[in-house]
Every structure is written in structure tokens, then in C-alpha cells.
Enzyme design. Sequence first.
Site, PDB file in Angstrom:
ATOM      1  N   GLU A   1       3.622   3.514   8.245  1.00 11.83           N
ATOM      2  CA  GLU A   1       2.618   3.524   7.884  1.00 11.83           C
ATOM      3  C   GLU A   1       2.129   1.736   7.375  1.00 11.83           C
ATOM      4  O   GLU A   1       3.032   1.180   7.431  1.00 11.83           O
ATOM      5  CB  GLU A   1       2.252   4.349   6.461  1.00 11.83           C
ATOM      6  N   ASP A   2       0.983   1.540   7.272  1.00 13.26           N
ATOM      7  CA  ASP A   2       0.603   0.157   6.833  1.00 13.26           C
ATOM      8  C   ASP A   2       0.668   0.101   5.229  1.00 13.26           C
ATOM      9  O   ASP A   2       1.411  -0.804   4.961  1.00 13.26           O
ATOM     10  CB  ASP A   2      -0.755  -0.289   7.260  1.00 13.26           C
TER      11      ASP A   2
ATOM     12  N   ASP B   1      -1.258   3.817  -0.888  1.00 11.78           N
ATOM     13  CA  ASP B   1      -2.056   3.461  -2.011  1.00 11.78           C
ATOM     14  C   ASP B   1      -2.035   4.592  -2.946  1.00 11.78           C
ATOM     15  O   ASP B   1      -1.165   4.655  -3.798  1.00 11.78           O
ATOM     16  CB  ASP B   1      -3.494   3.277  -1.463  1.00 11.78           C
TER      17      ASP B   1
END
Length: 175
Positions: A97-98, A101
Amino acid sequence: MSECIKVLLSEKDVDARISELGRQISEDYAGRQVHLICVLKGGSFFMCELAKRITVPVSLDFMSVSSYGGNTESSGEILIKKDLDESIAGKDVLVVEDIVDSGRTLSCLLKLLLERKPSSLRLCTLLDKPERRVTDVNVDYTGFRIPDTFVVGYGLDYDQKYRNLPYIGVVEFND
Ligand code: IMP
Ligand code: MG
């Protein structure tokens, strides 16, 4: 209103950290094949760079999900926009994943993938914003922990722009 981008993590820093992660993952998966699952679109730049630095056999698949109903906040329910091409049953799966959050999208996605009976399931994220977490997510590999600020580059976008920046930057708005 115009925006400008301030460098948070340089290309050199990001590349060096991805090399370390590649080394760590290669050690941890020694003697096995790792099946990388890229979460589109944000994870794509990171996954390519990471995959090139992993020395054990690698296979790849792609998935695209979106959060149901949410605007700026993810809702915790996900809609699969593009599912995997292949079964993950019996595979050593590493989700790439980037950014993590709130953690809602990832916790939902990991639950869903676990039902498909992989041999193992781990998560690797380039960035983590721990201050924003509302749901428990077990992150196995983290590139960088960053403060609660909106970032772009290396796959991350603002309004679909800036994904192609080779560094991580913070968006600043000027009027
Ligand atoms: P969450 O963890 O469910 O809240 O959502 C994570 C997703 O929100 C990521 O995969 C990104 O697509 C997006 N996102 C969260 N923070 C940022 C940011 O700082 N810049 C760009 N996209 C972000
Ligand atoms: Mg993402």
C-alpha cells in the site's frame, strides 16, 4: 488558489528506505515465493520499486478498492472495483500500500483477503500516519512514519495529480 509542493522525503531517502525494506522482506521470505498484491492506484509506484529489490521469487497481482460512501473520510466498507486475477489460497501474500491513514480501508481489505485462505498475509506500506488511526491494523513493514499532513508523490495523489513525483511532498495552498 494555486498549490505548491514542499519536499518531505527526497527521492534519495525514499529509494534508500525501499532498498532496506526489500532486503528485510527477502530475508523474511527466504526459501519461499512472495505474492505481492498492489492496491491501485497509489501502491503501484512503490510496488514496482520494492519488487525490483526483492531477491526471492516474486509474483504479482493487482486490486482496486474504494471506500463506500466516504468523501474525505473512508467509511470502513469497501467496494471492490477490480478484483485479483488469481486465487491467493495457499500463497504467502504481501499487500503493498501507499499509505495507512485511518486504517479503515486496510482493515476491511485484510479481513476480506484472509477469508480467501492465504498461507500467510502481511502488509507493507510506504507511509504510515499513526496519529490518524481509528481502526487497528497490523502493519508488518513500514517505510516511514509521517505526521498528520496530506502528502503526494510516489503514487499518492491530490485530485489525481502528482502521483508521478519521484519524492514525497506536502501540498501547500496559496491564494
Ligand atoms: P484509510 O486508511 O482507510 O483512511 O485510507 C487510506 C487511503 O486514503 C490511502 O490508500 C490513500 O488513497 C488515501 N490517503 C490517505 N492519506 C493520504 C494522503 O496524505 N495523500 C494522499 N492520499 C491519502
Ligand atoms: Mg491506497
